[in-house]
Each structure stands twice: as structure tokens, then as C-alpha cells.
Design an enzyme around this catalytic site. Structure first.
Site, short mmCIF file in Angstrom:
data_model
loop_
_atom_site.label_atom_id
_atom_site.label_comp_id
_atom_site.label_asym_id
_atom_site.label_seq_id
_atom_site.Cartn_x
_atom_site.Cartn_y
_atom_site.Cartn_z
N ARG A 123 -38.84 82.62 105.43
CA ARG A 123 -38.27 83.95 105.64
C ARG A 123 -38.47 84.41 107.08
O ARG A 123 -39.61 84.50 107.57
CB ARG A 123 -38.90 84.94 104.66
CG ARG A 123 -38.31 86.35 104.76
CD ARG A 123 -38.85 87.26 103.65
NE ARG A 123 -38.61 88.66 103.95
CZ ARG A 123 -37.46 89.29 103.73
NH1 ARG A 123 -36.43 88.65 103.19
NH2 ARG A 123 -37.32 90.56 104.06
N ASP A 168 -27.24 84.24 112.49
CA ASP A 168 -27.61 84.97 111.28
C ASP A 168 -26.31 85.15 110.48
O ASP A 168 -25.22 85.07 111.06
CB ASP A 168 -28.20 86.33 111.69
CG ASP A 168 -28.51 87.20 110.50
OD1 ASP A 168 -29.01 86.69 109.48
OD2 ASP A 168 -28.23 88.42 110.58
N ARG A 169 -26.39 85.38 109.18
CA ARG A 169 -25.16 85.57 108.41
C ARG A 169 -24.76 87.06 108.32
O ARG A 169 -23.84 87.49 109.00
CB ARG A 169 -25.27 84.95 107.01
CG ARG A 169 -23.91 84.75 106.35
CD ARG A 169 -24.00 84.47 104.85
NE ARG A 169 -24.22 85.69 104.10
CZ ARG A 169 -24.31 85.77 102.77
NH1 ARG A 169 -24.22 84.68 102.04
NH2 ARG A 169 -24.50 86.92 102.18
N ASP A 170 -25.49 87.81 107.49
CA ASP A 170 -25.09 89.20 107.25
C ASP A 170 -25.23 90.04 108.52
O ASP A 170 -26.31 90.15 109.09
CB ASP A 170 -25.95 89.80 106.12
CG ASP A 170 -25.77 89.00 104.82
OD1 ASP A 170 -24.62 88.88 104.36
OD2 ASP A 170 -26.76 88.48 104.29
N CYS A 192 -33.32 81.51 103.00
CA CYS A 192 -34.62 81.76 102.38
C CYS A 192 -34.37 82.64 101.17
O CYS A 192 -33.88 83.75 101.32
CB CYS A 192 -35.57 82.47 103.35
SG CYS A 192 -36.98 83.16 102.46
N CYS A 245 -43.96 82.30 101.97
CA CYS A 245 -43.16 81.14 102.36
C CYS A 245 -43.09 81.02 103.88
O CYS A 245 -43.36 81.98 104.60
CB CYS A 245 -41.75 81.24 101.78
SG CYS A 245 -40.70 82.44 102.63
N THR A 287 -30.18 82.33 107.15
CA THR A 287 -30.06 83.66 106.53
C THR A 287 -31.16 83.95 105.51
O THR A 287 -31.50 83.10 104.69
CB THR A 287 -28.65 83.78 105.88
OG1 THR A 287 -28.53 85.02 105.20
CG2 THR A 287 -28.36 82.66 104.90
N ASN A 288 -31.75 85.13 105.61
CA ASN A 288 -32.68 85.61 104.59
C ASN A 288 -31.88 86.12 103.41
O ASN A 288 -30.98 86.94 103.59
CB ASN A 288 -33.53 86.78 105.13
CG ASN A 288 -34.65 86.35 106.05
OD1 ASN A 288 -34.91 85.16 106.21
ND2 ASN A 288 -35.32 87.33 106.64
N GLN A 289 -32.17 85.63 102.23
CA GLN A 289 -31.44 86.07 101.02
C GLN A 289 -32.44 86.50 99.96
O GLN A 289 -32.53 85.90 98.87
CB GLN A 289 -30.53 84.93 100.53
CG GLN A 289 -29.38 84.60 101.47
CD GLN A 289 -28.37 85.74 101.60
OE1 GLN A 289 -28.12 86.48 100.65
NE2 GLN A 289 -27.79 85.91 102.79
N SER A 290 -33.18 87.57 100.26
CA SER A 290 -34.21 88.03 99.32
C SER A 290 -33.62 88.60 98.04
O SER A 290 -34.33 88.79 97.05
CB SER A 290 -35.11 89.08 99.98
OG SER A 290 -34.39 90.27 100.19
ZN LIG Z 1 -38.63 81.69 102.14
#
Ligand SMILES: [Zn+2]
Length: 175
Positions: free
Chosen positions: A101, A9-11, A90, A98, A51-54
Site C-alpha cells: 500500500r 497512479d490510477r484513480d 494493493c 502490507c 493503484t491502492n484499492q482498499s
Molecule cells: Zn497491500
């Protein structure tokens, strides 16, 4: 020939958690991340970031902002002798349907297909339960959560290991 991989994971794992980070000056690598990655690399693992980047869907920052930070981050890894095979993100929000995520496994499955990854020999290192759920759904059984700013519901976690820091992953990833 199938490759084994370490999914990160990133963050909260690569860099210290900052809500909706999009500026290079706010990006601070976690202590020990480079050492850990060199160790994984020496064991023959490919390293992949998911990484999730919402913040992109929420319009807190743009895809371009995200790519600028990513390019800079990859340069820092490279300068430390580390090759990151892929970075998947994402850009969608929680209400999206999607497949990418986390806790959905889309990014892991794309990585697997693109790079011939042996999921049984691979690991996921995250800081939230969604990382573990996504990895498990993609066929990765070896999962580690690292403790940091987020509290982990440890008694209900499906993680194989819960560790104090990325430095401790050396004790559980030994082959
Ligand atoms: Zn996504």
C-alpha cells in the site's frame, strides 16, 4: 537491458476520481491520458499502473469486480494503441502492515524486479503525496503530481513538478 518506465497512479490520473470505483459505467478516462501515454510510448517508456484499492479490504467491492474493471480498462488502452506493461494493485486497508500500500514502495519494487526497470530514468505521475513518497522510497526521483479534485499541500510536497493536467507532462518529460 534495463527499461525505463512511467508509473501511473490510477484513480485521479488515468480516470476521474470516483470514491471506491468498481463499475465500468463509472470509469471515465481523464482527458488527454491516451495522448500522453502514446507520447511516453514513443519516447521508449514502458507504462505501469500502481493503484491502492482498499475498497477490496473494506468489502465495498471484490477482487473480481476490480479485475473486471481492469480488464476493460486495458482493452480501452489497447484500442488506442497503448500497451500497459503491468497493473499492480494493493487490496489492503490503511491498517494493514502490507508492503504494497502506497506510501510503501512494494508495488514499485515488484515492478522493478519483474521487468528490469531502470528507476533512475523512470517517472511517477500521481495525484497524492503518497505517490511521491512511495516512488522516492523505490529510488524514483522524477515525480509529478497533477492537480485535480484532491488539494495538494504544494509548499510541503516532495514532488519534482506539480502540473495542472496530464497533458502538461509532455513539457517536463522530454527524453
Ligand atoms: Zn497491500
Amino acid at each position: 537491458m534495463l527499461k525505463k518506465a512511467i508509473f501511473l497512479d490510477r484513480d485521479g490520473v488515468v480516470n476521474k476520481e470516483v470514491n471506491y470505483l468498481f463499475k465500468i459505467e463509472d470509469f471515465e478516462f481523464i482527458d488527454g491520458i491516451f495522448d500522453a501515454c502514446l507520447y511516453f510510448q514513443n519516447l521508449g517508456y514502458a507504462i505501469i499502473i500502481v493503484t491502492n484499492q482498499s475498497g477490496i479490504a473494506r468489502k465495498y467491492y471484490t477482487e473480481n469486480d476490480y479485475q473486471t474493471v481492469t480488464k476493460w480498462m486495458l482493452k480501452q488502452f489497447e484500442d488506442n494503441g497503448i500497451e500497459i506493461l503491468n497493473v499492480f494493485h494493493c487490496p489492503h486497508g490503511p491498517e494493514s502492515t502490507c508492503e504494497c500500500r502506497k506510501p510503501k514502495p512494494g508495488m514499485f519494487l515488484t515492478a522493478m524486479i519483474q521487468n528490469n526497470i531502470d528507476m533512475e530514468k523512470s517517472w511517477m505521475i500521481g495525484d497524492k503525496e503518497v505517490d511521491v513518497i512511495a516512488a522516492n522510497s523505490a529510488g524514483i526521483n522524477h515525480t509529478i503530481l497533477v492537480r485535480n479534485a484532491h488539494s495538494i499541500d504544494e509548499s510541503n510536497s516532495k514532488a519534482e513538478f506539480i502540473l495542472d493536467s496530464i497533458q502538461h507532462t509532455k513539457h517536463v518529460i522530454t527524453t
